[in-house]
Scaffold this active site. Structure first.
Site, PDB file in Angstrom:
ATOM      1  N   ASN A  11       0.796  -1.243   0.000  1.00 58.44           N
ATOM      2  CA  ASN A  11       0.000   0.000   0.000  1.00 58.44           C
ATOM      3  C   ASN A  11       0.824   1.287   0.000  1.00 58.44           C
ATOM      4  OD1 ASN A  11      -2.580  -1.341   0.010  1.00 58.44           O
ATOM      5  ND2 ASN A  11      -2.124  -1.915   2.121  1.00 58.44           N
ATOM      6  N   ARG A  18      -3.198   8.060  -0.457  1.00 55.75           N
ATOM      7  CA  ARG A  18      -3.657   7.181   0.628  1.00 55.75           C
ATOM      8  C   ARG A  18      -3.725   7.956   1.957  1.00 55.75           C
ATOM      9  NH1 ARG A  18       0.072   2.557   3.558  1.00 55.75           N
ATOM     10  NH2 ARG A  18      -1.548   1.769   4.940  1.00 55.75           N
ATOM     11  N   HIS A  98       9.096   4.066   9.476  1.00 55.71           N
ATOM     12  CA  HIS A  98       7.654   4.268   9.287  1.00 55.71           C
ATOM     13  C   HIS A  98       7.369   5.751   9.156  1.00 55.71           C
ATOM     14  CE1 HIS A  98       6.840   0.115  10.211  1.00 55.71           C
ATOM     15  NE2 HIS A  98       7.689   0.226  11.217  1.00 55.71           N
TER      16      HIS A  98
HETATM   17  C1  DQA Z   1       3.372   2.278   8.088  1.00 54.60           C
HETATM   18  C2  DQA Z   1       2.634   1.915   9.381  1.00 54.60           C
HETATM   19  C3  DQA Z   1       1.947   0.572   9.233  1.00 54.60           C
HETATM   20  O1  DQA Z   1       1.265   0.246  10.430  1.00 54.60           O
HETATM   21  C4  DQA Z   1       0.942   0.623   8.107  1.00 54.60           C
HETATM   22  O2  DQA Z   1       0.343  -0.640   7.922  1.00 54.60           O
HETATM   23  C5  DQA Z   1       1.541   1.108   6.837  1.00 54.60           C
HETATM   24  C6  DQA Z   1       2.441   2.253   6.894  1.00 54.60           C
HETATM   25  C7  DQA Z   1       3.996   3.688   8.166  1.00 54.60           C
HETATM   26  O3  DQA Z   1       4.887   3.966   7.356  1.00 54.60           O
HETATM   27  O4  DQA Z   1       3.599   4.502   8.995  1.00 54.60           O
HETATM   28  O5  DQA Z   1       1.212   0.643   5.749  1.00 54.60           O
HETATM   29  O6  DQA Z   1       4.428   1.362   7.899  1.00 54.60           O
END
Ligand code: DQA
Length: 142
Positions: A11, A18, A98
């Site tokens: 994603n 998004r 993240h």
């Molecule tokens: C993420 C945090 C994850 O929990 C989430 O599923 C993502 C993005 C982030 O970059 O903050 O897809 O990895």
């Protein structure tokens, strides 16, 4: 010159559109470009996949090449023992990043099953987390 592999999980190809209030409006392409600029003159390979197996295959592919890894495994962060094992098997220094502060969100995001296979984690600084991760990785690699 170091070789850096950057892995984006599921994603993250949707970045830009998004949930922009959470993830911002910067696209994945722009993030990759920024990482390349910041990493110069080091060499960077970037990869995004929505599939766990494809991420593992990429890790194997770069394991003879990469000196360091930056990984945002997306939701696989919280579930994938297979990616964690692949990181351990690759035995290449890796930094987990993240965009969001996973510790300030839903309970399930607080656990990273890949963290034990990484040097450390940077979370909560938007696309800048990648740049901070790169800085930490290059410092570690020396
Ligand atoms: C993420 C945090 C994850 O929990 C989430 O599923 C993502 C993005 C982030 O970059 O903050 O897809 O990895």
């Amino acid at each position: 010159m170091a070789h850096i592999a950057v892995i984006h999980g599921p994603n993250l190809d949707l970045l830009g559109t998004r949930e922009p209030s959470l993830y911002g409006t910067t696209t994945l392409e722009q993030i990759d470009e920024r990482i390349r600029t910041e990493a110069s003159p080091h060499e960077v390979k970037t990869f995004q996949s929505n599939g766990e197996g494809a991420i593992i295959d990429f890790l194997r592919e770069v394991s003879g090449w990469a000196d360091g890894i930056i990984i945002n495994a997306g939701a696989y962060t919280h579930t994938s023992y297979a990616i964690r094992d692949a990181l351990s098997a690759a035995a290449i220094p890796a930094v987990e990043v993240h965009l969001t502060n996973v510790h300030a969100r839903e309970e399930f995001r607080r656990l990273s099953v890949i963290a034990p296979a990484c040097l450390g984690q940077i979370a909560g600084f938007g696309w800048h987390s990648y740049v901070l991760g790169l800085e930490a990785l290059l410092e570690h690699i020396g």
